[in-house]
Write an enzyme that holds these catalytic residues in place. Structure first.
Site, mmCIF file in Angstrom:
data_model
loop_
_atom_site.group_PDB
_atom_site.id
_atom_site.type_symbol
_atom_site.label_atom_id
_atom_site.label_comp_id
_atom_site.label_asym_id
_atom_site.label_seq_id
_atom_site.Cartn_x
_atom_site.Cartn_y
_atom_site.Cartn_z
ATOM 1 N N SER A 150 0.837 -1.027 0.076
ATOM 2 C CA SER A 150 0.011 -0.068 0.092
ATOM 3 C C SER A 150 0.994 1.235 0.112
ATOM 4 O O SER A 150 2.015 1.214 0.140
ATOM 5 C CB SER A 150 -0.809 0.098 1.238
ATOM 6 N N TYR A 163 -2.278 -1.172 10.500
ATOM 7 C CA TYR A 163 -2.138 -1.108 8.902
ATOM 8 C C TYR A 163 -0.666 -0.839 8.392
ATOM 9 O O TYR A 163 -0.117 -1.611 7.763
ATOM 10 C CB TYR A 163 -3.316 -0.546 8.348
HETATM 11 P P1 NAD Z 1 -11.228 -5.970 -0.555
HETATM 12 O O1 NAD Z 1 -11.685 -5.993 0.697
HETATM 13 O O2 NAD Z 1 -11.971 -6.122 -1.733
HETATM 14 O O3 NAD Z 1 -10.268 -7.314 -0.774
HETATM 15 C C1 NAD Z 1 -9.494 -7.736 0.285
HETATM 16 C C2 NAD Z 1 -9.532 -9.302 0.473
HETATM 17 O O4 NAD Z 1 -8.779 -9.966 1.209
HETATM 18 C C3 NAD Z 1 -11.255 -10.039 0.519
HETATM 19 O O5 NAD Z 1 -11.508 -10.751 -0.382
HETATM 20 C C4 NAD Z 1 -11.091 -10.555 2.009
HETATM 21 O O6 NAD Z 1 -11.922 -11.617 2.187
HETATM 22 C C5 NAD Z 1 -9.604 -11.337 2.006
HETATM 23 N N1 NAD Z 1 -8.989 -11.386 3.413
HETATM 24 C C6 NAD Z 1 -9.134 -10.606 4.288
HETATM 25 N N2 NAD Z 1 -8.627 -11.317 5.494
HETATM 26 C C7 NAD Z 1 -8.511 -12.376 4.893
HETATM 27 C C8 NAD Z 1 -7.903 -13.864 5.577
HETATM 28 N N3 NAD Z 1 -7.480 -13.887 6.864
HETATM 29 N N4 NAD Z 1 -7.727 -14.942 4.764
HETATM 30 C C9 NAD Z 1 -8.140 -14.777 3.652
HETATM 31 N N5 NAD Z 1 -8.402 -13.479 2.876
HETATM 32 C C10 NAD Z 1 -8.763 -12.469 3.555
HETATM 33 O O7 NAD Z 1 -10.026 -4.927 -0.696
HETATM 34 P P2 NAD Z 1 -8.846 -4.726 -1.900
HETATM 35 O O8 NAD Z 1 -8.733 -3.411 -2.074
HETATM 36 O O9 NAD Z 1 -8.974 -5.437 -3.138
HETATM 37 O O10 NAD Z 1 -7.425 -5.142 -1.102
HETATM 38 C C11 NAD Z 1 -6.703 -5.938 -1.572
HETATM 39 C C12 NAD Z 1 -5.200 -5.497 -1.049
HETATM 40 O O11 NAD Z 1 -4.902 -4.271 -1.521
HETATM 41 C C13 NAD Z 1 -5.262 -5.704 0.535
HETATM 42 O O12 NAD Z 1 -3.949 -6.113 0.956
HETATM 43 C C14 NAD Z 1 -5.342 -4.070 0.917
HETATM 44 O O13 NAD Z 1 -4.569 -3.761 1.903
HETATM 45 C C15 NAD Z 1 -4.570 -3.696 -0.368
HETATM 46 N N6 NAD Z 1 -4.709 -2.087 -0.752
HETATM 47 C C16 NAD Z 1 -5.975 -1.867 -1.065
HETATM 48 C C17 NAD Z 1 -5.976 -0.442 -1.324
HETATM 49 C C18 NAD Z 1 -7.361 0.188 -1.587
HETATM 50 O O14 NAD Z 1 -7.761 1.340 -1.547
HETATM 51 N N7 NAD Z 1 -8.377 -0.665 -2.082
HETATM 52 C C19 NAD Z 1 -5.030 0.526 -1.020
HETATM 53 C C20 NAD Z 1 -3.855 0.061 -0.715
HETATM 54 C C21 NAD Z 1 -3.762 -1.457 -0.558
#
Ligand code: NAD
Length: 263
Positions: A150, A163
């Site tokens: 991130s 986080y």
């Molecule tokens: P999202 O919430 O759509 O997806 C996150 C996924 O992780 C979900 O499918 C959830 O079920 C899964 N998950 C959570 N805990 C889990 C566990 N213990 N075991 C297995 N699966 C688990 O969000 P996203 O935006 O697609 O996030 C994906 C990655 O991107 C994450 O690591 C997040 O930190 C990172 N990220 C997202 C953003 C954003 O703005 N969306 C920004 C920076 C980083």
């Protein structure tokens, strides 16, 4: 060189954690469209995992759904065993599973909140890398690791210590792994999104005023789409990016250049 695009993933097996949602789901779409078979990991939303499977199959790809909590080592081991048995030895891992901060200041934060974030975002990534590396070494090397960190691997945020600490640790996990694995030709990189329109940002998606407020700090004045992240991942796991390792690739609408805003 044979007449085949270097970004084809034909015959490759990819494990994608958190593939039922957001960036993970978009990545399953993108990698399967390029020919990869996909292990679709989900935690608790089977219906959405089935949607991902439909997308993968719609691309003419092979997919397999596997429920697992990435913060549990035994479950991650089982996911890898199943992948090998059902799809073949994975060549690509995209560690996208993750949870956001709970908005608590450190002095008021329950230990369990810190623990869960570190266990999911850091240990989950570590466990997955560990199993992947053992398999790739047994194959004689090669392979691609993408950890989704991130902008908060670098930018601190008040109320998000758990986080930011987890993502900062993933930054250094990736960098150490790139050194450990260079001789095995295993590329290891972080993709670091800025604000992306996924369920992780549901609150802002549901509230146009909040979204408008949040995008003001993004130079391009918009949030990103999951597919934009998936396209970068698809490049990094292809042979076009064979020279890329040990880096964080920010995809953030310029946010990293606009951080001097104070508390
Ligand atoms: P999202 O919430 O759509 O997806 C996150 C996924 O992780 C979900 O499918 C959830 O079920 C899964 N998950 C959570 N805990 C889990 C566990 N213990 N075991 C297995 N699966 C688990 O969000 P996203 O935006 O697609 O996030 C994906 C990655 O991107 C994450 O690591 C997040 O930190 C990172 N990220 C997202 C953003 C954003 O703005 N969306 C920004 C920076 C980083």
């Amino acid at each position: 060189m044979e007449n085949k695009p270097q970004n084809s993933l034909s015959g490759k097996v990819a494990i994608i954690t958190g593939a039922d949602s957001g960036i993970g789901q978009a990545t399953a779409d993108e990698l399967s469209a390029k020919g990869a078979s996909i292990l679709i990991n989900y935690h608790n939303d089977k219906e959405s995992a089935e949607k991902t499977l439909k997308i993968v199959e719609g691309n003419g790809g092979k997919g397999l759904i596997f429920q697992c909590d990435v913060s549990d080592y035994a479950q991650v081991q089982k996911m890898y065993e199943t992948t090998v048995k059902e799809l073949g030895v994975p060549y690509i891992i995209v560690n996208s599973a993750g949870i956001d901060s709970q908005g608590e200041m450190v002095d008021e934060m329950d230990i369990a909140i810190f623990d869960t974030a570190i266990k999911t975002n850091l240990y989950g990534t570590f466990y997955s890398c560990k199993e992947f590396i053992k398999l790739r070494k047994a194959e004689g090397g090669e392979g691609k690791i993408i950890n989704i960190s991130s902008v908060h691997e670098d930018i601190p945020r008040a109320g998000a210590a758990e986080y930011c600490a987890s993502k900062g640790a993933v930054r250094n996990l990736t960098r150490c792994l790139s050194l450990e694995l260079a001789e095995f030709k295993i590329n290891v990189n972080n993709v670091a999104p800025g604000m992306i329109l996924t369920p992780m940002n549901q609150q802002a998606i549901d509230d146009p005023k909040e979204l408008e407020k949040q995008v003001q700090s993004i130079p391009l004045k918009r949030a990103g789409e999951p597919w934009e992240i998936a396209k970068l991942i698809a490049y990094l796991v292809s042979e076009d990016a064979a020279y890329a390792t040990g880096q964080t690739y920010f995809l953030d609408g310029g946010l990293m250049q606009n951080i001097g805003q104070g508390a």
